[in-house]
Scaffold this active site. Sequence first.
Site, PDB file in Angstrom:
ATOM      1  CG  PHE A 321      -1.993  -0.968   1.251  1.00 44.93           C
ATOM      2  CD1 PHE A 321      -3.255  -0.659   0.756  1.00 44.93           C
ATOM      3  CD2 PHE A 321      -1.777  -2.240   1.753  1.00 44.93           C
ATOM      4  CE1 PHE A 321      -4.272  -1.591   0.772  1.00 44.93           C
ATOM      5  CE2 PHE A 321      -2.785  -3.185   1.773  1.00 44.93           C
ATOM      6  CZ  PHE A 321      -4.042  -2.858   1.274  1.00 44.93           C
ATOM      7  CG  ASP A 322       0.992   5.853  -1.755  1.00 51.45           C
ATOM      8  OD1 ASP A 322       2.105   6.116  -1.289  1.00 51.45           O
ATOM      9  OD2 ASP A 322       0.161   6.712  -2.090  1.00 51.45           O
ATOM     10  CE  LYS A 323       2.596   8.357   5.236  1.00 51.07           C
ATOM     11  NZ  LYS A 323       1.723   9.576   5.278  1.00 51.07           N
ATOM     12  CB  VAL A 518      -3.519  -0.520  -2.870  1.00 50.94           C
ATOM     13  CG1 VAL A 518      -4.816   0.281  -2.915  1.00 50.94           C
ATOM     14  CG2 VAL A 518      -3.811  -2.014  -2.886  1.00 50.94           C
TER      15      VAL A 518
END
Length: 659
Positions: A321-323, A518
């Site tokens: 995941f990107d934050k 994501v």
Amino acid sequence: MKRMSFDLLTFMSLLAALGMILAIAGTWLPVEGLAILRWPGLVLVYLTGGLPATWSAVSALWRDHILDIDLLMVVAAIAAAIVGAPFEGAVLLTLFSVSTTLEHQALGRARRAVEALMALRPETAFRKNNDGTVVEVPAAELTVGDIVILRPGARVPTDGVIIHGRGGVDEANITGESMPVFKEAGQQVFEATVNLDGVLEVGVTKTIGDSTIARMIKLVTQAQEAKAPSERFSSWFGQRYTIAVILGAMLAFAAFYVLGHNWEQALYKAATLLVAASPCAIVISVPAAILSALSAAARGGVLFKGGSALETLAAVDTFAFDKTGTLTNGRAVVTRIIALNGDEQRFLSILAGLEAHSEHHIAAAIRREAVVQGIEPASIVNVSSLPSAGIIGSDECGPLWAGNPHLVREMGASVDRIEFRELADSAQTVVYLGRGSAVLGAVSVADEARASSAPALAALRDGGVRHIVMMTGDRRPVALRIGAELGLASDAIHAEMFPEDKVRRVGELAEHGKVAFVGDGVNDAAALARADVGIAMGAAGSDVALQAADVALLSEDMNKLADAHGLARRTAVIIRQNLVVAIGAMLVLVTGGLFFDLPLPLAVIGHEGGTVLVVLNGLRLLSDKIRKNTGEITPTRRTRDDQRSSTSLPKASSADMLA
């Protein structure tokens, strides 16, 4: 038969069924005078049930140079008539015709599930002219730049941005959000969503041909036409297996004849084997599930680019995941401003002017802070963005830069000052502003994890995902704070990463299994492309997001991601169930035809029944829980200021609301 329209196919099937009823009445009913109905009924069945199948088989052979499965049914029916069993052949053609119609209608339902959104489009809109008058015009005539008036209860005619007004908007048709979303000036609205309260002035940003719904339908249609690997194999297998079945039936006829059966008995048993071994159920078992899943996902606010993405997502065991803007809300707020010269207003003016050219979430937070303080952004030119570092530009005094510690070091500057020490030690994002090697000041910005992120990650783990990691270009203390809120271990958090670092890390993860990345679909394009499945978050209204990823989540509800993963896994299970049923039924029927006296009508019932069964099993996915409203709850309570904003515009009558 695939090339015939649903209406004609249904009509021919009804005629075949009528012919079968006449044949049964003339053959089995002990009523004097009904025997005359036997032959007209059989002829009607052979014409209406046999000719369409023959045409389909000949067309496939002539145009595509393949032997269609329909050919097996026609040959078997003709063989039955030759050996004196035209009634059995009629049963075969009738059931085949009816089951084919049911398959087409069922799969057509899956294809039409998304196109039903077209019916939600309003036909007209209230356009505001330059002189202030409002006229009703066809929605198709709206152009970019037009202003439309949305009264309470009205559907949005096309994508746009709110200019004046505020209120709740029901976006369930697009994003699957369960609760209305509060909208105000500057925010996007999408075609076919519903304005619940207040009067909104909306500036048109896209014509109906380029709207979110138009692109949704186009993407889903393309996805349904793009076959998944299992579909391609199923089609490849069906074409070659059809040839094998025909050759096998010929060998069986010769073997039965040599073993002592007369030619009529041998031909009858060969025809029975032809039907029993037909791969109809095997070929249709995969697309029935894939099409249903794609349609259900689209109605639930998730767009798959094709069956391949759906199948791959089912096999994913690692999510990266990107934050910012993905696991977090992406709506950061400025918590502290430090200007080394003491002039915070001038400092914020320069920083806001520089960040006015950036689409990053942190830049948006800085611009909002300037608006709150009533500060006019400074004029900045020659601006360029540095991914995962910051932004540079120039004002009347020379070059400027703003960014994270990476950019600070690149500019040869130092932030080793007591004023910055507290910011650097905090678990918040810090943006430094400088000129050359001199730092002018800094701001700290904080973001919060989405309310749906933690439950979604837990659901992914429950769904069989073994590894979940978070990647960000932000500082590690910030990443650790967000990771702790989401229950991520420290070794699963990767901070201070450049885009190439994310690509490299995704590649390392891919060495141990399937990986899904994501992100927001705009940034991290390289990581999205490198992953086995790229998933864009909150992609509604974004051309870039819809094109950059294999899967697009139209809403910003992380639960939709868990639902999409669950749908992909359930689709894989149903495909396996269908193949087991189809292959099992075929083996039982073939065994009965080879070693026992399996009647042709029973083989027909088993074959067609299995085909319809796998189609119906696939259609169960149309009602998958991904279509249920599970979106985030967004406050929609109206304040007195909101009410004044609405009532300041002309009130809508009940007739207008219905319009």
